[in-house]
Design an enzyme around this catalytic site. Structure first.
Site, mmCIF file in Angstrom:
data_model
loop_
_atom_site.group_PDB
_atom_site.id
_atom_site.type_symbol
_atom_site.label_atom_id
_atom_site.label_comp_id
_atom_site.label_asym_id
_atom_site.label_seq_id
_atom_site.Cartn_x
_atom_site.Cartn_y
_atom_site.Cartn_z
ATOM 1 N N GLY A 106 0.803 -1.221 0.000
ATOM 2 C CA GLY A 106 0.000 0.000 0.000
ATOM 3 C C GLY A 106 0.833 1.265 0.000
ATOM 4 O O GLY A 106 2.058 1.238 0.060
ATOM 5 N N ASP A 291 4.040 -4.370 -7.603
ATOM 6 C CA ASP A 291 3.402 -3.160 -7.069
ATOM 7 C C ASP A 291 3.964 -1.889 -7.706
ATOM 8 O O ASP A 291 3.473 -0.793 -7.430
ATOM 9 C CB ASP A 291 3.549 -3.098 -5.542
ATOM 10 C CG ASP A 291 4.989 -3.263 -5.091
ATOM 11 O OD1 ASP A 291 5.538 -4.364 -5.278
ATOM 12 O OD2 ASP A 291 5.577 -2.297 -4.572
ATOM 13 N N ASN A 292 4.979 -2.034 -8.559
ATOM 14 C CA ASN A 292 5.539 -0.867 -9.259
ATOM 15 C C ASN A 292 5.229 -0.908 -10.755
ATOM 16 O O ASN A 292 5.965 -0.328 -11.560
ATOM 17 C CB ASN A 292 7.058 -0.792 -9.053
ATOM 18 C CG ASN A 292 7.416 -0.546 -7.596
ATOM 19 O OD1 ASN A 292 6.629 -0.003 -6.844
ATOM 20 N ND2 ASN A 292 8.605 -0.955 -7.194
ATOM 21 N N ASP A 301 6.791 5.022 -9.963
ATOM 22 C CA ASP A 301 7.613 4.780 -8.765
ATOM 23 C C ASP A 301 9.107 4.808 -9.067
ATOM 24 O O ASP A 301 9.746 3.769 -9.251
ATOM 25 C CB ASP A 301 7.226 3.457 -8.084
ATOM 26 C CG ASP A 301 5.860 3.544 -7.416
ATOM 27 O OD1 ASP A 301 5.358 4.664 -7.262
ATOM 28 O OD2 ASP A 301 5.292 2.506 -7.057
#
Length: 628
Positions: A106, A291-292, A301
C-alpha cells in the site's frame, strides 16, 4: 492561483473506502482506500516546479507574483494546508517483491489528494509523496528526503520529454523538518530534510492493486487483506476498464469475460511497448516488483533507477539488487513475469487459460516489433524495413559492449556519420566515437574484483565439496561473474591507452562498414538523396537524446540543494525538458543568478557544474555512486 483546481474524486466514489480513520499501521481488509491526513512540515519551501506538468491541471503560474505563487505551492503541496475539494486517502495494494509475495504493502508514503479535471476535461489523479504516516507505512515514517525526491521529480519529467509514458511531477517542496536515514545501511545514519513531491497521473492503480485478493502464498505464507472478496475485484475491473479503457468497455459491454480479455491484451501490449522504450534509452527501473507496474502502462515509482552510461547488457542500477533480478537485459522478461502475476490476480473474472494464451501470443511479438521500430529510427533507417536490421542492431550493441561505448552519446554521434564520407572524414569520426568509449582507468574501475580473494577461494571450495550449502549462500552466476572480473582486470593491467584506442577503432570501423552498406540501400531506394539525408538526420536527432538524467548530474543537483541552492535542480529540469536539443549551462546562467541562493552554496554548485558539459560521459568519481 491554486483555487483554479477543479476536483472530482471518482475513484473514492467508485471503490470501497475503509470505514476506520486510524492512521496507524494495520491490515486494511475489504477496502481499496483509507482516509488519511498529511502531517505538517516546518517551514516548507519550493525546490522546483514543472510548468508543463502543472499545466495539465489547468494551472498557470502568475508571472507578476512569482514569489507569492511559490509560497502558495509550498504551503499546499507540502500537505500543510488542504486544497478545497481534495480528499486525502492512501491506496491499498499488495505485491511480489523480488519474486516473492510480500502481502499487504500500500501507499506507505504517498497520499491521493483527489482527481483534478484538466482544461480539456481530462482527469488527473494528484498525489503527495512523502506527506506522512498512513495505515500502510509499516515500520517506516511516511516521509521522503531531499535526495530521493529530487531524483523522482527530475526523472518523471525527463521521461515524459523523452516521449516515454510516465507519471508526472508537478512540484518538489522541502522543509526544515528532519528524519533520520541510514543511506547505505552501513550503521552511519544522518538527519535529512523531509521533502514532498506532487505526482500526477491518470491513475496510480497498479498490478499489485489486484493482488489484495490473493490467498495464502505457498512460499511466503502471506496473503492479501481482502481474500474471498471477488465483489471488490469486479468493482475494480469495472472502474479501471470504464474509466481508463472506455473503448473496450463500449465494445464488450455485454460480455465481461471478453471485455476483461481485451483489457488484459491491451495492458500486455502497452507494457511490452513501455519496456521497449526503456531499453532504447538505456533506462533501468531498478525495482520492477508487481506493485511498481502501472495498470495503464506508465513508468511509475522512481526509486533506485538509473540511465545506463557505459553499455553493459547486465547493468544493475539498484545497489541492493544482489542477484541482478532487475538488470537492464532482464527487464523485458521480468515485465512479462509481472503480467503473469496480474493474470493470476484476475481469476475468476478472467480464466487463466485465456490470459496465459494472450500473454504468450502478444507480449514478445509486441516488444520485438516496437523495439526494432524504435531502433530503426535511432539509426535513421527511415525508408526500408529489412530483415537484416535486427542483426545490425545486435552487432552495434555488441560493438558498444566490446568498446565500453557510452550508450547515449554513441547513438547521438551516429547522426553525423555520412554514407559518403572519405577516408579522412571517417578517421575523424572514429576519433569522435573512440572518445565516447571507456578509458583504461574507467574499465579498471568497472572490472575491479569485488570479493575478498579468501572469500572467493572458500566459495569455490564449497561449490565443489558441498553444493547444497553453496546454493543457500551463493549463486553460481555471481561466482562466475567475479572470476570474469578477475580475468578482465588482469588483462587490463597489461593494456596501454594506445592499444585500447587502436582496438576500439578497429571494432567500430568493422561495424561502420556494415552500417554504411545498409544506409547505401536506403539511398538507392529513393529518387532524392538530399531530401532523404535531411529526413534521416531529423529522425535520428528526434530519437537520440543529447541529455539524459545521469546519476552524476542528479548528484550535483542534490548536493547543491542540500547546501540550500536549488538553482541547479531548476537548471537540470530546463535541460531535460529539451533532451534532443543543444543547450548548455551558459543558457541558464541568468536564471540561476536570479535565484539569489547563498554565495557559498552557489560557488560550490558552480564548481561542480563547470567541470563538465551536461552531455559528457560521467567523470570517474561517478562510478562510486551507489543508489539503493
Amino acid at each position: 492561483w491554486l483555487s483554479a483546481l477543479r476536483f472530482d474524486n471518482l475513484a473514492l466514489r467508485s471503490l470501497p473506502v475503509d470505514a476506520s480513520e486510524d492512521s496507524g499501521p494495520r491490515a486494511v481488509p475489504g477496502a481499496c482506500f483509507s482516509r488519511v491526513r498529511p502531517s505538517p512540515l516546518r517551514n516548507p519551501r519550493l525546490v522546483a516546479m514543472s510548468l508543463p506538468a502543472l499545466a495539465l491541471l489547468g494551472l498557470e503560474v502568475p508571472a507578476a507574483d512569482r514569489e507569492e505563487a511559490e509560497a502558495e505551492a509550498a504551503l499546499y503541496f507540502s500537505g500543510n494546508q488542504l486544497l478545497a475539494g481534495s480528499e486525502p486517502a492512501a491506496h491499498c495494494y499488495c505485491g511480489h517483491q523480488f519474486g516473492s509475495f510480500a502481502g499487504q504493502l500500500g501507499d506507505g508514503a504517498a497520499m491521493y489528494l483527489g482527481e483534478v479535471l484538466g482544461p480539456r476535461g481530462e482527469r488527473w489523479e494528484i498525489q503527495l509523496k512523502g506527506a506522512g504516516l498512513t495505515p500502510f507505512s509499516r515500520q517506516a515514517d511516511g516521509r521522503k528526503v531531499l535526495r530521493s525526491s529530487i531524483r523522482e521529480f527530475l526523472c518523471s519529467e525527463a521521461m515524459f520529454h523523452l516521449g516515454i509514458p510516465t507519471t508526472r511531477a508537478g512540484t518538489c517542496v522541502t522543509s526544515d523538518s528532519k528524519v533520520v536515514r541510514d543511506i547505505f545501511y552501513d550503521g552511519n545514519p544522518k538527519n535529512e530534510k523531509c521533502t514532498v513531491v506532487l505526482r500526477i497521473a491518470s491513475t496510480f492503480i497498479r498490478f499489485g492493486s489486484f493482488e489484495i485478493f490473493k490467498p495464502t502464498d505457498e512460499y511466503t505464507g502471506r496473503k492479501g487483506p481482502s481474500v474471498n472478496r471477488n465483489d471488490i475485484r469486479i468493482q475494480m475491473l469495472d472502474y479501471v476498464i470504464s474509466t481508463f479503457y472506455p473503448e473496450i468497455q463500449e465494445a464488450y459491454s455485454d460480455n465481461s469475460i471478453q471485455r476483461n480479455a481485451a483489457f488484459f491484451k491491451e495492458i500486455t501490449k502497452r507494457t511490452a511497448r513501455l519496456v521497449a522504450e526503456w531499453q532504447c534509452v538505456g533506462f533501468c527501473h531498478g525495482v520492477l516488483n508487481t506493485d511498481n507496474m502501472s495498470i495503464v502502462g506508465l513508468t511509475i515509482d522512481y526509486g533506485p533507477f538509473g540511465f545506463m552510461d557505459r553499455y553493459d547488457p547486465e547493468h544493475i542500477c539498484n545497489g541492493s539488487d544482489n542477484t541482478g533480478r532487475y538488470a537492464y537485459n532482464k527487464q523485458p522478461e521480468i515485465c512479462k513475469w509481472n503480467l503473469g502475476k496480474l493474470a493470476e490476480a484476475l481469476v475468476p473474472e478472467l480464466p487463466l487459460e485465456i490470459s496465459e494464451l494472450i500473454l504468450e501470443e502478444e507480449y514478445d511479438g509486441e516488444f520485438e516489433k516496437h523495439y526494432l521500430q524504435k531502433m530503426r529510427k535511432k539509426l535513421g533507417l527511415i525508408q526500408l524495413e529489412l530483415e537484416e536490421d535486427s542483426k545490425l542492431v545486435s552487432e552495434l550493441l555488441e560493438t558498444m559492449h566490446l568498446t565500453g561505448g557510452d550508450f547515449t552519446n554513441v547513438f547521438y554521434l551516429l547522426s553525423s556519420f555520412s554514407v559518403d564520407s572519405d577516408p579522412s572524414e571517417l578517421e575523424d569520426f572514429l576519433e569522435n566515437l573512440a572518445s565516447q568509449c571507456a578509458s583504461v582507468e574507467e574499465l579498471q574501475v568497472a572490472f575491479k574484483p569485488q570479493m575478498d580473494p579468501r572469500q572467493l577461494s572458500m566459495m569455490l571450495m564449497l561449490a565443489q565439496s558441498n553444493p547444497q550449502l553453496f546454493a543457500l549462500i551463493g549463486t553460481k552466476a555471481n561466482i562466475n561473474k567475479e572470476l570474469e572480473r578477475i580475468e578482465q582486470f588482469s588483462k587490463l593491467q597489461q593494456l596501454t591507452a594506445a592499444d585500447l584506442l587502436s582496438r576500439n577503432k578497429r571494432h567500430w570501423k568493422e561495424w561502420l562498414e556494415k552500417y554504411r552498406a545498409r544506409l547505401q540501400k536506403e539511398v538507392e531506394s529513393v529518387s532524392d538523396a538530399g531530401a532523404w539525408k535531411t529526413d534521416h538526420v531529423k529522425v535520428m536527432n528526434s530519437n537520440n537524446p543529447k541529455y539524459i538524467l545521469r546519476n552524476y548530474i542528479a548528484q550535483n543537483a542534490i548536493e547543491a540543494a542540500e547546501n540550500g541552492d536549488f538553482s541547479e535542480v531548476r537548471n537540470v529540469l530546463k535541460l531535460l525538458e529539451n533532451p534532443f536539443q543543444e543547450a548548455e549551462f551558459r543558457e541558464f546562467k541568468e536564471d540561476a543568478e536570479e535565484e539569489g541562493a547563498t554565495a557559498t552554496a552557489s560557488a560550490c554548485a558552480q564548481e561542480t557544474r563547470s567541470r563538465l558539459p551536461y552531455c559528457s560521459k560521467p567523470p570517474l568519481w561517478a562510478s562510486e555512486l551507489c543508489v539503493t
